[in-house]
Design a protein around this motif. Structure first.
Motif, PDB file in Angstrom:
ATOM      1  N   HIS A   5     -13.056 -10.332  59.484  1.00 33.28           N
ATOM      2  CA  HIS A   5     -13.430 -10.060  60.875  1.00 33.28           C
ATOM      3  C   HIS A   5     -14.669  -9.169  60.902  1.00 33.28           C
ATOM      4  CE1 HIS A   5     -12.921  -9.935  65.130  1.00 33.28           C
ATOM      5  NE2 HIS A   5     -12.636  -8.645  65.186  1.00 33.28           N
ATOM      6  N   TYR A   6     -14.691  -8.135  60.079  1.00 36.34           N
ATOM      7  CA  TYR A   6     -15.878  -7.294  59.979  1.00 36.34           C
ATOM      8  C   TYR A   6     -17.049  -8.044  59.356  1.00 36.34           C
ATOM      9  CZ  TYR A   6     -15.223  -2.543  61.628  1.00 36.34           C
ATOM     10  OH  TYR A   6     -15.108  -1.433  62.423  1.00 36.34           O
ATOM     11  N   ASP A   7     -16.776  -8.925  58.397  1.00 33.11           N
ATOM     12  CA  ASP A   7     -17.844  -9.718  57.793  1.00 33.11           C
ATOM     13  C   ASP A   7     -18.629 -10.477  58.850  1.00 33.11           C
ATOM     14  OD1 ASP A   7     -17.215  -8.907  55.236  1.00 33.11           O
ATOM     15  OD2 ASP A   7     -16.138 -10.739  54.711  1.00 33.11           O
ATOM     16  N   ALA A  10     -21.006  -7.764  60.572  1.00 31.33           N
ATOM     17  CA  ALA A  10     -21.364  -6.592  59.777  1.00 31.33           C
ATOM     18  C   ALA A  10     -22.758  -6.063  60.115  1.00 31.33           C
ATOM     19  CB  ALA A  10     -21.279  -6.925  58.287  1.00 31.33           C
ATOM     20  N   TYR A  13     -22.849  -4.472  63.617  1.00 33.54           N
ATOM     21  CA  TYR A  13     -22.092  -3.219  63.627  1.00 33.54           C
ATOM     22  C   TYR A  13     -22.904  -2.108  62.964  1.00 33.54           C
ATOM     23  CZ  TYR A  13     -18.112  -0.051  63.018  1.00 33.54           C
ATOM     24  OH  TYR A  13     -17.275   1.034  63.051  1.00 33.54           O
ATOM     25  N   GLY A  49     -18.095   1.226  54.822  1.00 36.09           N
ATOM     26  CA  GLY A  49     -18.964   0.406  55.658  1.00 36.09           C
ATOM     27  C   GLY A  49     -20.313   0.188  55.014  1.00 36.09           C
ATOM     28  N   ASP A  68     -14.867  -0.635  50.446  1.00 33.95           N
ATOM     29  CA  ASP A  68     -14.628  -1.216  51.756  1.00 33.95           C
ATOM     30  C   ASP A  68     -13.971  -2.567  51.548  1.00 33.95           C
ATOM     31  OD1 ASP A  68     -15.822  -0.396  54.711  1.00 33.95           O
ATOM     32  OD2 ASP A  68     -15.391  -2.539  54.552  1.00 33.95           O
ATOM     33  N   SER A  70     -14.647  -5.111  53.409  1.00 34.42           N
ATOM     34  CA  SER A  70     -15.612  -6.118  53.839  1.00 34.42           C
ATOM     35  C   SER A  70     -16.741  -6.238  52.819  1.00 34.42           C
ATOM     36  CB  SER A  70     -16.197  -5.740  55.204  1.00 34.42           C
ATOM     37  OG  SER A  70     -17.323  -6.538  55.507  1.00 34.42           O
ATOM     38  N   MET A  73     -20.182  -5.737  54.499  1.00 40.65           N
ATOM     39  CA  MET A  73     -20.551  -4.346  54.722  1.00 40.65           C
ATOM     40  C   MET A  73     -20.996  -3.689  53.411  1.00 40.65           C
ATOM     41  SD  MET A  73     -20.249  -3.769  57.981  1.00 40.65           S
ATOM     42  CE  MET A  73     -20.096  -2.030  58.283  1.00 40.65           C
ATOM     43  N   TYR A 114      -6.938   1.569  62.173  1.00 41.18           N
ATOM     44  CA  TYR A 114      -6.760   0.117  62.125  1.00 41.18           C
ATOM     45  C   TYR A 114      -5.428  -0.279  61.490  1.00 41.18           C
ATOM     46  CZ  TYR A 114     -11.761  -0.448  63.149  1.00 41.18           C
ATOM     47  OH  TYR A 114     -13.005  -0.420  63.737  1.00 41.18           O
ATOM     48  N   LEU A 174     -11.926  -5.123  69.125  1.00 48.02           N
ATOM     49  CA  LEU A 174     -11.367  -4.411  67.984  1.00 48.02           C
ATOM     50  C   LEU A 174      -9.953  -3.958  68.335  1.00 48.02           C
ATOM     51  CD1 LEU A 174     -14.406  -2.172  66.934  1.00 48.02           C
ATOM     52  CD2 LEU A 174     -13.841  -4.503  66.205  1.00 48.02           C
TER      53      LEU A 174
END
Length: 233
Positions: A5-7, A10, A13, A49, A68, A70, A73, A114, A174
Motif C-alpha cells: 500500500h505504501y509502495d 511512496a 508521500y 520510510g 521499513d 516498503s 520507500m 498502524y 490511511l
C-alpha cells in the motif's frame, strides 16, 4: 498497513513529508529534540520510510541503521543516504534481522499506530536494545479519534481511517489503531520499558504560518501526535 500500500504512493508521500506541517515541522523536530545528543550512538530507525530522520541523526554523529516494510520507500532512502548505509526490508510484525543488544537507541516515528498488536513489536525493539537503551516513539495522539468519530469509545482499542492529501492533490485513505493512553503505557511496561518522558510538544518555531490551521490563533501547539522516551530495563 500492508507494505505494498505504501509502495503505491511512496514518492508522493516522501515528497509531501519533506515540507509538510506534520512531519517536517512537528514530528521530526520533536523526535530530534527528544533524542538529544546522539553523537557516537548506534541508532536504529524502525520504519524509516525515505530516511529524513536517519539523515538528521547521522548529521548529529549517530551511526544509523534502518528498516521499513516498503521496498519502494527504502529505495528512496538509499538515494538519500547512499549505498553504504545499513537499510533492510523488514516488518515490525515479525522477528527483526538484528542481533540482541545491537543498538543504543531505537527511534520509531509514526509507525506503531498502524498495528493492532503492540506486544510482539515492542518485545523485538526491546531485544535489539542494550540494557538501559532508549526507545523514542511518536504515535497518533489518543484524542485524534474524537475528530474521526465523535461517538467512538475512547477506552477501546479501535480501528479508524483518515484521508491523507498529498501535495499534488491526490488523496489516499490511511487506516490506524487507536489506543487510550493507559493502554499505550501498559504495553510499554509489559515489554520491559520504563516510561521516562511523555511529551506533547509545540510545533517548530520555524513553521510557515500558512501551514498552520487557520483557527489556531496564538497557540503554539495542537493535538496531533504524542511522543514517548522509554528506557529499556
Amino acid at each position: 498497513m500492508k507494505a505494498d500500500h505504501y509502495d503505491s504512493f511512496a514518492a508522493q508521500y516522501a515528497r509531501t513529508n519533506e515540507t509538510g506541517l506534520f512531519n517536517a515541522y512537528y514530528a521530526r523536530p520533536a523526535m530530534l529534540a527528544l533524542a538529544g545528543d546522539v553523537d557516537g550512538r548506534r541508532v536504529l530507525d524502525a520504519g524509516c520510510g525515505n530516511g529524513p530522520l536517519m539523515e538528521a541523526l547521522r548529521a548529529r554523529g549517530a551511526t544509523v541503521s534502518g528498516f521499513d516494510s516498503s521496498a519502494a520507500m527504502l529505495e528512496l532512502a538509499r538515494q538519500r543516504l547512499g549505498e553504504d548505509v545499513d537499510l533492510r526490508v523488514a516488518d515490525l510484525s515479525a522477528p527483526l534481522p538484528y542481533a540482541d543488544a545491537a543498538f543504543d537507541d531505537v527511534v520509531c516515528s509514526l509507525v506503531l499506530h498502524y498495528l493492532h498488536d503492540w506486544a510482539a513489536p515492542l518485545a523485538e525493539l526491546r531485544r535489539v536494545l542494550e540494557p538501559g537503551g532508549r526507545l523514542l516513539l511518536a504515535v497518533n495522539h489518543p484524542r485524534i479519534l474524537e475528530a474521526s468519530d465523535p461517538q467512538a469509545d475512547y477506552f477501546a482499542v479501535t480501528q479508524y481511517s483518515d484521508e491523507y492529501t498529498f501535495d499534488d492533490g491526490e488523496a489516499w485513505t490511511l487506516t490506524f489503531w487507536h489506543r487510550p493512553l493507559h493502554a499505550m503505557t501498559d504495553a510499554f511496561t509489559a515489554a520491559g520499558f520504563r516510561v521516562a518522558v511523555i511529551s506533547e510538544p509545540p510545533f517548530s518555531p520555524d513553521t510557515p504560518r500558512e501551514l498552520l490551521p487557520p483557527d489556531l490563533g496564538d497557540r503554539t501547539a495542537f493535538i496531533c501526535f504524542i511522543f514517548f522516551l522509554l528506557q529499556a530495563e
